[in-house]
Design a protein around this motif. Structure first.
Motif, short mmCIF file in Angstrom:
data_model
loop_
_atom_site.label_atom_id
_atom_site.label_comp_id
_atom_site.label_asym_id
_atom_site.label_seq_id
_atom_site.Cartn_x
_atom_site.Cartn_y
_atom_site.Cartn_z
N UNK A 54 0.85 -1.19 0.00
CA UNK A 54 0.00 0.00 0.00
C UNK A 54 0.89 1.24 0.00
N UNK A 55 1.16 1.82 -1.17
CA UNK A 55 2.08 2.95 -1.27
C UNK A 55 1.59 4.23 -0.57
N UNK A 56 0.42 4.20 0.06
CA UNK A 56 -0.06 5.40 0.73
C UNK A 56 0.68 5.65 2.04
N UNK A 57 1.51 4.71 2.48
CA UNK A 57 2.32 4.94 3.67
C UNK A 57 3.74 4.45 3.44
N UNK A 58 4.65 4.89 4.31
CA UNK A 58 6.07 4.58 4.15
C UNK A 58 6.60 3.89 5.39
N UNK A 59 7.65 3.09 5.22
CA UNK A 59 8.28 2.37 6.33
C UNK A 59 9.79 2.51 6.20
N UNK A 60 10.46 2.32 7.33
CA UNK A 60 11.92 2.32 7.29
C UNK A 60 12.40 1.11 6.50
N UNK A 61 13.38 1.30 5.64
CA UNK A 61 13.86 0.23 4.78
C UNK A 61 14.32 -0.98 5.58
N UNK A 62 14.96 -0.74 6.71
CA UNK A 62 15.47 -1.87 7.51
C UNK A 62 14.33 -2.64 8.18
N UNK A 63 13.12 -2.08 8.25
CA UNK A 63 11.99 -2.76 8.87
C UNK A 63 10.98 -3.26 7.83
N UNK A 64 11.33 -3.17 6.56
CA UNK A 64 10.39 -3.53 5.49
C UNK A 64 9.98 -4.99 5.55
N UNK A 65 10.92 -5.90 5.76
CA UNK A 65 10.59 -7.33 5.78
C UNK A 65 9.57 -7.63 6.89
N UNK A 66 9.77 -7.07 8.06
CA UNK A 66 8.83 -7.27 9.16
C UNK A 66 7.48 -6.62 8.84
N UNK A 67 7.51 -5.43 8.25
CA UNK A 67 6.27 -4.72 7.94
C UNK A 67 5.40 -5.49 6.95
N UNK A 69 4.78 -8.46 6.81
CA UNK A 69 4.00 -9.50 7.50
C UNK A 69 2.85 -8.90 8.30
N UNK A 70 2.93 -7.63 8.67
CA UNK A 70 1.92 -7.03 9.55
C UNK A 70 1.23 -5.80 8.95
N UNK A 71 1.44 -5.54 7.68
CA UNK A 71 0.85 -4.35 7.05
C UNK A 71 -0.68 -4.38 7.20
N UNK A 72 -1.29 -3.30 7.66
CA UNK A 72 -2.74 -3.27 7.84
C UNK A 72 -3.51 -3.53 6.54
N UNK A 73 -3.00 -3.06 5.42
CA UNK A 73 -3.66 -3.28 4.12
C UNK A 73 -3.70 -4.77 3.78
N UNK A 74 -2.65 -5.50 4.12
CA UNK A 74 -2.60 -6.94 3.87
C UNK A 74 -3.68 -7.66 4.67
N UNK A 75 -3.87 -7.25 5.92
CA UNK A 75 -4.89 -7.85 6.77
C UNK A 75 -6.29 -7.59 6.20
N UNK A 76 -6.55 -6.38 5.74
CA UNK A 76 -7.85 -6.04 5.17
C UNK A 76 -8.11 -6.86 3.90
N UNK A 77 -7.10 -6.96 3.04
CA UNK A 77 -7.27 -7.74 1.81
C UNK A 77 -7.52 -9.21 2.11
N UNK A 78 -6.84 -9.76 3.12
CA UNK A 78 -7.06 -11.16 3.49
C UNK A 78 -8.47 -11.36 4.02
N UNK A 79 -8.94 -10.44 4.85
CA UNK A 79 -10.30 -10.55 5.38
C UNK A 79 -11.32 -10.49 4.25
N UNK A 80 -11.09 -9.64 3.25
CA UNK A 80 -12.01 -9.55 2.12
C UNK A 80 -12.03 -10.85 1.32
N UNK A 81 -10.84 -11.40 1.04
CA UNK A 81 -10.76 -12.63 0.25
C UNK A 81 -11.44 -13.80 0.94
N UNK A 82 -11.43 -13.79 2.28
CA UNK A 82 -12.04 -14.88 3.03
C UNK A 82 -13.56 -14.85 3.02
#
Length: 104
Positions: A54-67, A69-82
């Motif tokens: 979701x390019x509407x927000x930014x994260x620190x490059x060193x924390x990208x891999x962790x992010x 897994x927990x990005x809020x947009x990812x959770x919303x998309x998963x809930x929709x697909x289910x």
């Protein structure tokens, strides 16, 4: 008192909060600073990159891999697909042709 190197006010003696000076508010940030850092999470020094999910927000490059897994947009998309009634791109348009509504 101004800091000669940055042109910003010096951090007050005994200041235990974030050391980032917010020019717009003409004061230092009042957030708690991160352990082993002079800054809070919002003012942490590093390279900020747009989130690939979701390019509407930014994260620190060193924390990208962790992010990723927990990005809020990812959770919303998963809930929709289910949901059984969700079909991706259902109302995203067609081939551009419009029917006349009459049986020819």
């Amino acid at each position: 008192m101004m800091d000669d190197r940055t042109g910003q006010p010096k951090v007050p003696d005994g200041w235990t909060r974030c050391h980032a000076y917010v020019e717009r508010k003409r004061r230092f940030c009042r957030q708690q600073k991160n352990p082993n850092s002079r800054f809070c999470g919002n003012h942490e020094e590093g390279s900020w990159v747009p989130c690939p999910i979701d390019p509407s927000h930014r994260v620190l490059e060193r924390q990208l891999e962790k992010h990723l897994k927990v990005c809020p947009k990812l959770r919303v998309e998963k809930e929709q697909k289910d949901k059984p009634y969700f079909f991706k791109n259902t109302n995203s348009g067609g081939d551009g042709s419009v029917g006349t509504g009459s049986d020819a």
